[in-house]
Design an enzyme around this catalytic site. Structure first.
Site, PDB file in Angstrom:
ATOM      1  N   ASP A  22       0.831  -1.199   0.000  1.00 48.63           N
ATOM      2  CA  ASP A  22       0.000   0.000   0.000  1.00 48.63           C
ATOM      3  C   ASP A  22       0.870   1.255   0.000  1.00 48.63           C
ATOM      4  O   ASP A  22       1.909   1.310   0.656  1.00 48.63           O
ATOM      5  CB  ASP A  22      -0.893   0.000   1.245  1.00 48.63           C
ATOM      6  CG  ASP A  22      -2.083   0.922   1.094  1.00 48.63           C
ATOM      7  OD1 ASP A  22      -2.247   1.528   0.022  1.00 48.63           O
ATOM      8  OD2 ASP A  22      -2.852   1.057   2.069  1.00 48.63           O
ATOM      9  N   ARG A  58       0.470   5.268  -4.675  1.00 45.15           N
ATOM     10  CA  ARG A  58      -0.129   6.518  -5.164  1.00 45.15           C
ATOM     11  C   ARG A  58       0.180   7.678  -4.227  1.00 45.15           C
ATOM     12  O   ARG A  58       0.475   8.791  -4.681  1.00 45.15           O
ATOM     13  CB  ARG A  58      -1.646   6.346  -5.320  1.00 45.15           C
ATOM     14  CG  ARG A  58      -2.022   5.312  -6.384  1.00 45.15           C
ATOM     15  CD  ARG A  58      -3.482   5.381  -6.758  1.00 45.15           C
ATOM     16  NE  ARG A  58      -4.349   5.051  -5.628  1.00 45.15           N
ATOM     17  CZ  ARG A  58      -5.675   5.178  -5.650  1.00 45.15           C
ATOM     18  NH1 ARG A  58      -6.273   5.659  -6.737  1.00 45.15           N
ATOM     19  NH2 ARG A  58      -6.404   4.826  -4.616  1.00 45.15           N
ATOM     20  N   ARG A  59       0.138   7.430  -2.927  1.00 42.82           N
ATOM     21  CA  ARG A  59       0.446   8.502  -1.979  1.00 42.82           C
ATOM     22  C   ARG A  59       1.925   8.893  -2.050  1.00 42.82           C
ATOM     23  O   ARG A  59       2.282  10.060  -1.890  1.00 42.82           O
ATOM     24  CB  ARG A  59       0.059   8.061  -0.562  1.00 42.82           C
ATOM     25  CG  ARG A  59      -1.454   8.115  -0.316  1.00 42.82           C
ATOM     26  CD  ARG A  59      -1.810   7.597   1.057  1.00 42.82           C
ATOM     27  NE  ARG A  59      -1.698   6.152   1.122  1.00 42.82           N
ATOM     28  CZ  ARG A  59      -1.576   5.455   2.250  1.00 42.82           C
ATOM     29  NH1 ARG A  59      -1.499   6.100   3.404  1.00 42.82           N
ATOM     30  NH2 ARG A  59      -1.502   4.157   2.236  1.00 42.82           N
ATOM     31  N   THR A  95     -10.128  -6.765  -6.484  1.00 46.59           N
ATOM     32  CA  THR A  95     -11.324  -6.610  -7.309  1.00 46.59           C
ATOM     33  C   THR A  95     -11.891  -5.196  -7.166  1.00 46.59           C
ATOM     34  O   THR A  95     -12.470  -4.655  -8.112  1.00 46.59           O
ATOM     35  CB  THR A  95     -12.389  -7.650  -6.908  1.00 46.59           C
ATOM     36  OG1 THR A  95     -12.556  -7.646  -5.482  1.00 46.59           O
ATOM     37  CG2 THR A  95     -11.976  -9.047  -7.337  1.00 46.59           C
ATOM     38  N   ASN A 116     -10.149  -2.543  -6.968  1.00 49.72           N
ATOM     39  CA  ASN A 116      -9.309  -1.625  -7.737  1.00 49.72           C
ATOM     40  C   ASN A 116      -9.821  -1.389  -9.152  1.00 49.72           C
ATOM     41  O   ASN A 116      -9.400  -0.429  -9.807  1.00 49.72           O
ATOM     42  CB  ASN A 116      -7.868  -2.135  -7.805  1.00 49.72           C
ATOM     43  CG  ASN A 116      -7.133  -2.042  -6.481  1.00 49.72           C
ATOM     44  OD1 ASN A 116      -6.214  -2.806  -6.218  1.00 49.72           O
ATOM     45  ND2 ASN A 116      -7.541  -1.112  -5.619  1.00 49.72           N
ATOM     46  N   PHE A 117     -10.732  -2.234  -9.617  1.00 41.98           N
ATOM     47  CA  PHE A 117     -11.316  -2.014 -10.934  1.00 41.98           C
ATOM     48  C   PHE A 117     -12.131  -0.727 -10.969  1.00 41.98           C
ATOM     49  O   PHE A 117     -12.440  -0.207 -12.048  1.00 41.98           O
ATOM     50  CB  PHE A 117     -12.209  -3.193 -11.334  1.00 41.98           C
ATOM     51  CG  PHE A 117     -11.443  -4.398 -11.842  1.00 41.98           C
ATOM     52  CD1 PHE A 117     -10.922  -4.411 -13.129  1.00 41.98           C
ATOM     53  CD2 PHE A 117     -11.253  -5.504 -11.032  1.00 41.98           C
ATOM     54  CE1 PHE A 117     -10.226  -5.514 -13.599  1.00 41.98           C
ATOM     55  CE2 PHE A 117     -10.558  -6.612 -11.494  1.00 41.98           C
ATOM     56  CZ  PHE A 117     -10.036  -6.617 -12.780  1.00 41.98           C
ATOM     57  N   ARG A 125       1.434  -5.022   6.096  1.00 39.51           N
ATOM     58  CA  ARG A 125       0.785  -3.959   5.334  1.00 39.51           C
ATOM     59  C   ARG A 125       1.550  -2.658   5.524  1.00 39.51           C
ATOM     60  O   ARG A 125       1.832  -2.255   6.650  1.00 39.51           O
ATOM     61  CB  ARG A 125      -0.672  -3.758   5.749  1.00 39.51           C
ATOM     62  CG  ARG A 125      -1.326  -2.644   4.915  1.00 39.51           C
ATOM     63  CD  ARG A 125      -2.811  -2.617   4.987  1.00 39.51           C
ATOM     64  NE  ARG A 125      -3.343  -1.689   3.994  1.00 39.51           N
ATOM     65  CZ  ARG A 125      -4.565  -1.721   3.497  1.00 39.51           C
ATOM     66  NH1 ARG A 125      -5.410  -2.650   3.897  1.00 39.51           N
ATOM     67  NH2 ARG A 125      -4.964  -0.848   2.610  1.00 39.51           N
ATOM     68  N   SER A 129      -7.971  -5.832   4.687  1.00 43.96           N
ATOM     69  CA  SER A 129      -8.645  -5.611   3.400  1.00 43.96           C
ATOM     70  C   SER A 129      -8.991  -6.887   2.631  1.00 43.96           C
ATOM     71  O   SER A 129      -8.681  -7.015   1.450  1.00 43.96           O
ATOM     72  CB  SER A 129      -7.786  -4.694   2.520  1.00 43.96           C
ATOM     73  OG  SER A 129      -7.682  -3.421   3.086  1.00 43.96           O
ATOM     74  N   GLU A 142      -4.930 -17.609  12.158  1.00 39.94           N
ATOM     75  CA  GLU A 142      -4.521 -16.647  13.179  1.00 39.94           C
ATOM     76  C   GLU A 142      -3.065 -16.226  13.009  1.00 39.94           C
ATOM     77  O   GLU A 142      -2.247 -16.310  13.931  1.00 39.94           O
ATOM     78  CB  GLU A 142      -4.754 -17.230  14.576  1.00 39.94           C
ATOM     79  CG  GLU A 142      -6.221 -17.504  14.872  1.00 39.94           C
ATOM     80  CD  GLU A 142      -6.463 -17.929  16.312  1.00 39.94           C
ATOM     81  OE1 GLU A 142      -5.469 -18.144  17.038  1.00 39.94           O
ATOM     82  OE2 GLU A 142      -7.626 -18.046  16.705  1.00 39.94           O
TER      83      GLU A 142
END
EC number: 2.5.1.89
Length: 256
Positions: A31, A34-35, A77, A79-80, A202, A210, A221
């Site tokens: 992640d 883009r930022r 999915t 992201n489409f 992440r 997510s 777990e």
């Protein structure tokens, strides 16, 4: 920066000494591309390419550490729903990278098996062809496994597996009482089942998983490590810190 260049290698060695037990399977939610691009004032495509570059570096670190399975959450999915031009840029980048794996010296030297995880019916034919070429060229390898989640959604994955199981029940090749958790796992990833996830990482300062690998991660777990750097700024130190969290979580009581 000069001080940091001196300190980081020492800190890396310190962290490495703490990571006595390596996770077999690490799943990464990449992640922040883009930022990162917005932060440095460049096009989104530049951020995605910077993320792809750090991915290659991370695979080297993981391989050197002895991690056997890496699963990357590259395109969900959801992201489409992004701008069509950005989706196309990503698909072009994925196609380029999959094709490069066919003749990539590092891939073949390390015997990396490449596999896509996700809904192939949602992908354009040129990207799917590139994926299949990469998979075919590495199908005989078993030292290191790189699973790339594209057009992936955890709930959709379970739904698709349920449909395949129901089809077998309907045509009489499977009795309902024969359905087991192990059988469901085999239907989730037909052809090359994935092992349980030991650690999710992440990046980007987000604190959620997510809908990523819910059966293999949440069902087992696994340890979870959230970190602040955007994916293009991810360092070996961040990987080692994540593995330390896994180590601490799985250390017998009284030995920490």
């Amino acid at each position: 920066m000069k001080i940091r260049s001196l300190i980081d290698p020492i800190y890396e060695r310190y962290l490495r000494l703490q990571c006595r037990n390596m996770p077999r399977h690490i799943a990464i939610i990449q992640d922040g591309n883009r930022r990162f691009a917005r932060k440095i004032g460049v096009d989104t495509a530049v951020g995605h390419r910077a993320g792809a570059d750090i991915t290659e570096q991370m695979l080297e670190w993981a391989g050197d550490l002895g991690v056997q399975h890496i699963t990357l959450y590259s395109f969900s999915t959801e992201n489409f729903h992004r701008d069509a031009s950005e989706v196309q840029e990503l698909f072009d980048l994925f196609r380029e990278k999959f094709l490069s794996m066919v003749k990539n010296e590092r891939v073949h030297r390390r015997h990396i098996r490449v596999q896509m995880v996700g809904d192939r019916t949602l992908l354009p034919s040129d990207l799917l062809a590139a994926i299949e070429q990469a998979e075919a060229s590495t199908a005989g390898y078993h030292d290191f496994f790189l699973n790339i989640a594209i057009a992936y959604g955890g709930r959709n994955e379970i739904v698709q597996a349920a449909k395949r199981i129901l089809a077998e029940v309907k045509d009489g090749t499977l009795a309902p009482e024969a359905i087991t958790p192990a059988m469901v796992e085999n239907h989730l990833y037909e052809g090359n089942p994935l092992p349980p996830v030991d650690l999710i990482i992440r990046t980007g300062n987000e604190y959620r998983t997510s809908n990523f690998l819910p059966w293999l991660a949440n069902g087992n777990e696994c340890a979870v490590y959230f970190c602040a750097p955007y994916w293009p700024l991810f360092r070996k130190i961040d990987l080692l810190r994540a593995i330390r969290v896994y180590q601490q979580r799985n250390e017998p009581m009284g030995t920490a």
